[in-house]
Motif scaffolding. Structure first.
Motif, PDB file in Angstrom:
ATOM      1  N   GLU A  31       0.833  -1.210   0.000  1.00  0.00           N
ATOM      2  CA  GLU A  31       0.000   0.000   0.000  1.00  0.00           C
ATOM      3  C   GLU A  31       0.865   1.257   0.000  1.00  0.00           C
ATOM      4  N   TYR A  32       1.891   1.264   0.852  1.00  0.00           N
ATOM      5  CA  TYR A  32       2.785   2.418   0.900  1.00  0.00           C
ATOM      6  C   TYR A  32       3.523   2.586  -0.425  1.00  0.00           C
ATOM      7  N   LEU A  33       3.963   1.485  -1.021  1.00  0.00           N
ATOM      8  CA  LEU A  33       4.675   1.527  -2.298  1.00  0.00           C
ATOM      9  C   LEU A  33       3.815   2.167  -3.385  1.00  0.00           C
ATOM     10  N   MET A  34       2.545   1.799  -3.430  1.00  0.00           N
ATOM     11  CA  MET A  34       1.649   2.366  -4.444  1.00  0.00           C
ATOM     12  C   MET A  34       1.406   3.857  -4.210  1.00  0.00           C
ATOM     13  N   ARG A  35       1.257   4.254  -2.960  1.00  0.00           N
ATOM     14  CA  ARG A  35       1.099   5.695  -2.650  1.00  0.00           C
ATOM     15  C   ARG A  35       2.373   6.457  -3.010  1.00  0.00           C
ATOM     16  N   TRP A  36       3.531   5.854  -2.713  1.00  0.00           N
ATOM     17  CA  TRP A  36       4.822   6.479  -3.016  1.00  0.00           C
ATOM     18  C   TRP A  36       5.005   6.632  -4.522  1.00  0.00           C
ATOM     19  N   LEU A  37       4.636   5.596  -5.280  1.00  0.00           N
ATOM     20  CA  LEU A  37       4.752   5.650  -6.735  1.00  0.00           C
ATOM     21  C   LEU A  37       3.841   6.724  -7.318  1.00  0.00           C
ATOM     22  N   ASP A  38       2.599   6.778  -6.843  1.00  0.00           N
ATOM     23  CA  ASP A  38       1.668   7.806  -7.329  1.00  0.00           C
ATOM     24  C   ASP A  38       2.186   9.208  -7.035  1.00  0.00           C
ATOM     25  N   ALA A  39       2.697   9.404  -5.834  1.00  0.00           N
ATOM     26  CA  ALA A  39       3.197  10.723  -5.455  1.00  0.00           C
ATOM     27  C   ALA A  39       4.486  11.082  -6.189  1.00  0.00           C
ATOM     28  N   GLY A  40       5.233  10.079  -6.628  1.00  0.00           N
ATOM     29  CA  GLY A  40       6.534  10.332  -7.237  1.00  0.00           C
ATOM     30  C   GLY A  40       6.553  10.411  -8.744  1.00  0.00           C
ATOM     31  N   THR A  41       5.419  10.284  -9.391  1.00  0.00           N
ATOM     32  CA  THR A  41       5.422  10.351 -10.859  1.00  0.00           C
ATOM     33  C   THR A  41       5.917  11.698 -11.357  1.00  0.00           C
ATOM     34  N   CYS A  42       5.639  12.746 -10.609  1.00  0.00           N
ATOM     35  CA  CYS A  42       6.126  14.073 -11.013  1.00  0.00           C
ATOM     36  C   CYS A  42       7.630  14.219 -10.801  1.00  0.00           C
ATOM     37  N   MET A  43       8.240  13.306 -10.039  1.00  0.00           N
ATOM     38  CA  MET A  43       9.687  13.336  -9.795  1.00  0.00           C
ATOM     39  C   MET A  43      10.421  12.250 -10.574  1.00  0.00           C
ATOM     40  N   GLY A  44       9.777  11.693 -11.595  1.00  0.00           N
ATOM     41  CA  GLY A  44      10.467  10.753 -12.464  1.00  0.00           C
ATOM     42  C   GLY A  44      10.269   9.289 -12.157  1.00  0.00           C
ATOM     43  N   LEU A  45       9.500   8.957 -11.108  1.00  0.00           N
ATOM     44  CA  LEU A  45       9.228   7.547 -10.849  1.00  0.00           C
ATOM     45  C   LEU A  45       8.290   7.033 -11.926  1.00  0.00           C
ATOM     46  N   CYS A  46       8.586   5.857 -12.434  1.00  0.00           N
ATOM     47  CA  CYS A  46       7.847   5.334 -13.578  1.00  0.00           C
ATOM     48  C   CYS A  46       7.027   4.099 -13.244  1.00  0.00           C
ATOM     49  N   ASP A  47       7.649   3.104 -12.621  1.00  0.00           N
ATOM     50  CA  ASP A  47       6.971   1.840 -12.368  1.00  0.00           C
ATOM     51  C   ASP A  47       7.708   1.080 -11.284  1.00  0.00           C
ATOM     52  N   VAL A  48       7.024   0.101 -10.694  1.00  0.00           N
ATOM     53  CA  VAL A  48       7.628  -0.789  -9.696  1.00  0.00           C
ATOM     54  C   VAL A  48       7.175  -2.212  -9.972  1.00  0.00           C
ATOM     55  N   ASP A  49       7.949  -3.168  -9.491  1.00  0.00           N
ATOM     56  CA  ASP A  49       7.601  -4.571  -9.603  1.00  0.00           C
ATOM     57  C   ASP A  49       8.032  -5.259  -8.321  1.00  0.00           C
ATOM     58  N   VAL A  50       7.127  -6.036  -7.733  1.00  0.00           N
ATOM     59  CA  VAL A  50       7.433  -6.794  -6.527  1.00  0.00           C
ATOM     60  C   VAL A  50       7.619  -8.244  -6.932  1.00  0.00           C
ATOM     61  N   ALA A  51       8.813  -8.763  -6.741  1.00  0.00           N
ATOM     62  CA  ALA A  51       9.112 -10.163  -7.072  1.00  0.00           C
ATOM     63  C   ALA A  51       8.792 -11.017  -5.852  1.00  0.00           C
ATOM     64  N   ALA A  52       7.925 -12.004  -6.041  1.00  0.00           N
ATOM     65  CA  ALA A  52       7.506 -12.872  -4.945  1.00  0.00           C
ATOM     66  C   ALA A  52       8.604 -13.844  -4.561  1.00  0.00           C
ATOM     67  N   ARG A  53       8.513 -14.340  -3.344  1.00  0.00           N
ATOM     68  CA  ARG A  53       9.458 -15.336  -2.857  1.00  0.00           C
ATOM     69  C   ARG A  53       9.227 -16.639  -3.607  1.00  0.00           C
ATOM     70  N   SER A  54      10.297 -17.267  -4.033  1.00  0.00           N
ATOM     71  CA  SER A  54      10.180 -18.521  -4.773  1.00  0.00           C
ATOM     72  C   SER A  54      10.601 -19.693  -3.905  1.00  0.00           C
ATOM     73  N   ASP A  55      10.406 -20.898  -4.397  1.00  0.00           N
ATOM     74  CA  ASP A  55      10.730 -22.105  -3.640  1.00  0.00           C
ATOM     75  C   ASP A  55      12.227 -22.333  -3.472  1.00  0.00           C
ATOM     76  N   ASP A  56      13.048 -21.707  -4.292  1.00  0.00           N
ATOM     77  CA  ASP A  56      14.486 -21.959  -4.212  1.00  0.00           C
ATOM     78  C   ASP A  56      15.209 -21.022  -3.246  1.00  0.00           C
ATOM     79  N   GLY A  57      14.464 -20.334  -2.386  1.00  0.00           N
ATOM     80  CA  GLY A  57      15.078 -19.529  -1.353  1.00  0.00           C
ATOM     81  C   GLY A  57      15.370 -18.091  -1.733  1.00  0.00           C
ATOM     82  N   VAL A  58      15.027 -17.687  -2.939  1.00  0.00           N
ATOM     83  CA  VAL A  58      15.258 -16.304  -3.344  1.00  0.00           C
ATOM     84  C   VAL A  58      14.277 -15.418  -2.584  1.00  0.00           C
TER      85      VAL A  58
END
Length: 119
Positions: A31-58
């Motif tokens: 939720e905070y990430l989405m608010r931060w991204l929306d607020a930061g579009t005027c400062m050059g923020l473009c997009d974000v991606d959250v990579a989920a935890r996988s079975d191999d320990g990443v």
């Protein structure tokens, strides 16, 4: 006469009392990430991606794109009880932060630092 000495080796079945503490990405972080991204579009923020935890320990991480580059510019990931901010383009560790919000604030200070969303 050769002397033999018994060497004590730790048992492979001995219980381990050490529990590694590791932060994880929570719904309030999203939720905070989405608010931060929306607020930061005027400062050059473009997009974000959250990579989920996988079975191999990443462990999961967040990639942040800025307008100036087509490749992800920043990576934020949990490490123990802290959040690490990495310059993803140069593979350079920029800092370690006590909170996810502080790591995002270091990228672009578009929201008040410490303005966390309710859990």
């Amino acid at each position: 006469m050769a002397m033999t000495r018994k060497v004590d080796t730790p048992s492979l079945t001995s219980p381990c009392n050490v529990i590694p503490l590791r932060l994880s990405f929570l719904p309030r972080h999203r939720e905070y990430l989405m608010r931060w991204l929306d607020a930061g579009t005027c400062m050059g923020l473009c997009d974000v991606d959250v990579a989920a935890r996988s079975d191999d320990g990443v462990i999961e991480h967040v990639l942040v794109w800025v307008r100036e580059n087509a490749d992800p510019a920043y990576l934020v990931r949990p490490e123990g009880m802290n959040w690490v901010l990495v310059d993803h383009l140069r593979d350079y560790r920029l800092g370690t932060f006590k909170s996810f919000e502080a790591a995002l604030y270091a990228i672009r200070p578009v929201l008040a630092c410490g303005a966390t969303a309710a859990a």
